[in-house]
Scaffold this active site. Sequence first.
Site, PDB file in Angstrom:
ATOM      1  N   SER A 135       0.839  -1.199   0.000  1.00 23.93           N
ATOM      2  CA  SER A 135       0.000   0.000   0.000  1.00 23.93           C
ATOM      3  C   SER A 135       0.869   1.242   0.000  1.00 23.93           C
ATOM      4  O   SER A 135       2.077   1.171   0.191  1.00 23.93           O
ATOM      5  CB  SER A 135      -0.887   0.005   1.240  1.00 23.93           C
ATOM      6  OG  SER A 135      -0.083   0.269   2.364  1.00 23.93           O
ATOM      7  N   LYS A 136       0.207   2.353  -0.190  1.00 22.28           N
ATOM      8  CA  LYS A 136       0.931   3.627  -0.218  1.00 22.28           C
ATOM      9  C   LYS A 136       1.719   3.831   1.069  1.00 22.28           C
ATOM     10  O   LYS A 136       2.783   4.414   1.066  1.00 22.28           O
ATOM     11  CB  LYS A 136      -0.065   4.764  -0.386  1.00 22.28           C
ATOM     12  CG  LYS A 136      -0.398   5.022  -1.821  1.00 22.28           C
ATOM     13  CD  LYS A 136      -1.174   6.304  -1.954  1.00 22.28           C
ATOM     14  CE  LYS A 136      -1.970   6.263  -3.243  1.00 22.28           C
ATOM     15  NZ  LYS A 136      -3.282   6.837  -3.134  1.00 22.28           N
ATOM     16  N   ARG A 137       1.156   3.310   2.150  1.00 15.69           N
ATOM     17  CA  ARG A 137       1.790   3.528   3.444  1.00 15.69           C
ATOM     18  C   ARG A 137       3.212   2.945   3.498  1.00 15.69           C
ATOM     19  O   ARG A 137       4.070   3.435   4.203  1.00 15.69           O
ATOM     20  CB  ARG A 137       0.932   2.957   4.560  1.00 15.69           C
ATOM     21  CG  ARG A 137       0.559   4.001   5.580  1.00 15.69           C
ATOM     22  CD  ARG A 137      -0.388   3.444   6.605  1.00 15.69           C
ATOM     23  NE  ARG A 137      -1.517   2.775   5.973  1.00 15.69           N
ATOM     24  CZ  ARG A 137      -2.061   1.655   6.431  1.00 15.69           C
ATOM     25  NH1 ARG A 137      -1.570   1.077   7.488  1.00 15.69           N
ATOM     26  NH2 ARG A 137      -3.096   1.114   5.828  1.00 15.69           N
ATOM     27  N   GLY A 170       5.344   3.186   1.467  1.00 16.47           N
ATOM     28  CA  GLY A 170       6.283   4.194   0.973  1.00 16.47           C
ATOM     29  C   GLY A 170       7.017   3.788  -0.293  1.00 16.47           C
ATOM     30  O   GLY A 170       7.703   4.590  -0.899  1.00 16.47           O
TER      31      GLY A 170
END
Length: 490
Positions: free
Chosen positions: A255-257, A259
Amino acid sequence: MSKVRTRYAPSPTGKMHVGNLRSALYEFLIAKHAGGDFMLRIEDTDQERFVEGATDIIYRTLDSAGLKHDEGPDKDGGFGPYIQSERMKSGIYMEYAKKLVERGEAYYCFCDKERLDSLKTEIVEGKEIMMYDKHCLSLSKEEVEAKLASGIPFVIRQNIPNEGTTTFHDELYGDISVENAELDDMVLIKSDGYPTYNFANVVDDHTMNITHVVRGNEYLSSAPKYQRLYDAFGWDSPVYIHLPLITDENHKKLSKRSGHASFEDLIAQGFLTDAVVNYIALLGWSPEDNREIFTLNELIWEFDYHRISKSPAVFDIVKLKWMNGEYLKAMDFDKFYEMALPYLRKSITKDYDLKKIAAMVKTRIEIFPDIADHIDFFECVPDYDSSMYAHKKMKTTPETSLEVLRELLPILEEQDDYSNDALYETLSKYVADKGCKNGYVMWPVRTAVSGKQMTPGGATEIMEVLGKEESLARLRAAVAKLDAGQESSL
Ligand code: GLU
């Protein structure tokens, strides 16, 4: 056998994620391996999800990754337009939807939002899906025509029977059969006249002669509906390859989290494009041997889609870093220097020979931002503890170090040639005269000029970069520090 034609068909909805790039890469490799064509098609029929600038990101990413398309919006190959909103203008999707209506495989639906909201929903794969009750299927031809004539908004739905099963084939997952009753009568043409993504995708893949489709397995659940469309038209479906999910180290969807989910994030973090592409190729595919480093051309040569695996691919940033480091080691020095320069300049403001520093770090870093940690001491010696002079293997202590540095200072003050070779000769001579081991001298000198336990180069290499004045200043400071330490322990 018809010519292999693959397509990357992104919806311009944001950044290009690692999973998107993998689909594009595999499509590219399948085409190029077979001497076929790789096409870019922009699927922008979902106007609500459209993100300004997203198409530019797609072009930029494909271009920098070296995935040159043979056909696309900017390169006509006779199958255009290549942007769905433009294709729509010719009426192609409506025309095919009407063909299905004529064959009883689709029907007009005039139900308003209120009625649709009142219908039962089912949870399919965690998502709430409305199962349309075929209410409008019972309308007579005349009723439909009258409603159309009076301008009542409509959609066109796929007509899926309630009985029987539908079977489709996926290269990785084999034959998959589903009960038709589980498939909803999905919308093919929306009330704004736009085709749904699913419908346009099928019409375009067929009319653009696409032979192989690679995409994420989140589309697997739509595949039976696709199959029914192909069958309804009497078309052969392309070879489908639904790729397993890419997960993070915790086996959660990338996910975007995390990074590092998008290509641009990775590049911004200092990864090399070639290394990222190489690494992504291995997220689900492996060659016959254990080889891991491939140029794009080598991948084209080696890539056999039958070797794609269906187990989830774990995105391992540690492995990507290692791979990036291998690319840096193999990189031509001038190119490395040019790319490293901004990072070198960020850490070093003094007038040192940055080329020499670059040469020292080239084989020691994994990504460019690592440079800072390796070279910070050139700018100024960090605050270190005198206990660093104690090294068991080198048989040094702060006391022996003080003695060595004291003896060396006048010798090094005398010397004008501060080249690595000349300095090395001087220190070697001192070692020989003293009858000690190399490390007994090199360790304290390197500690004195760097203040660090680990440095990218040896004592004399560092001194060559620092130059005479700075080297002597650091050696003197070290003597003072050790001296003070001894006094305080008396
Ligand atoms: N437009 C779809 C997406 O961006 C492509 C799916 C496919 O390749 O068929 O996810």
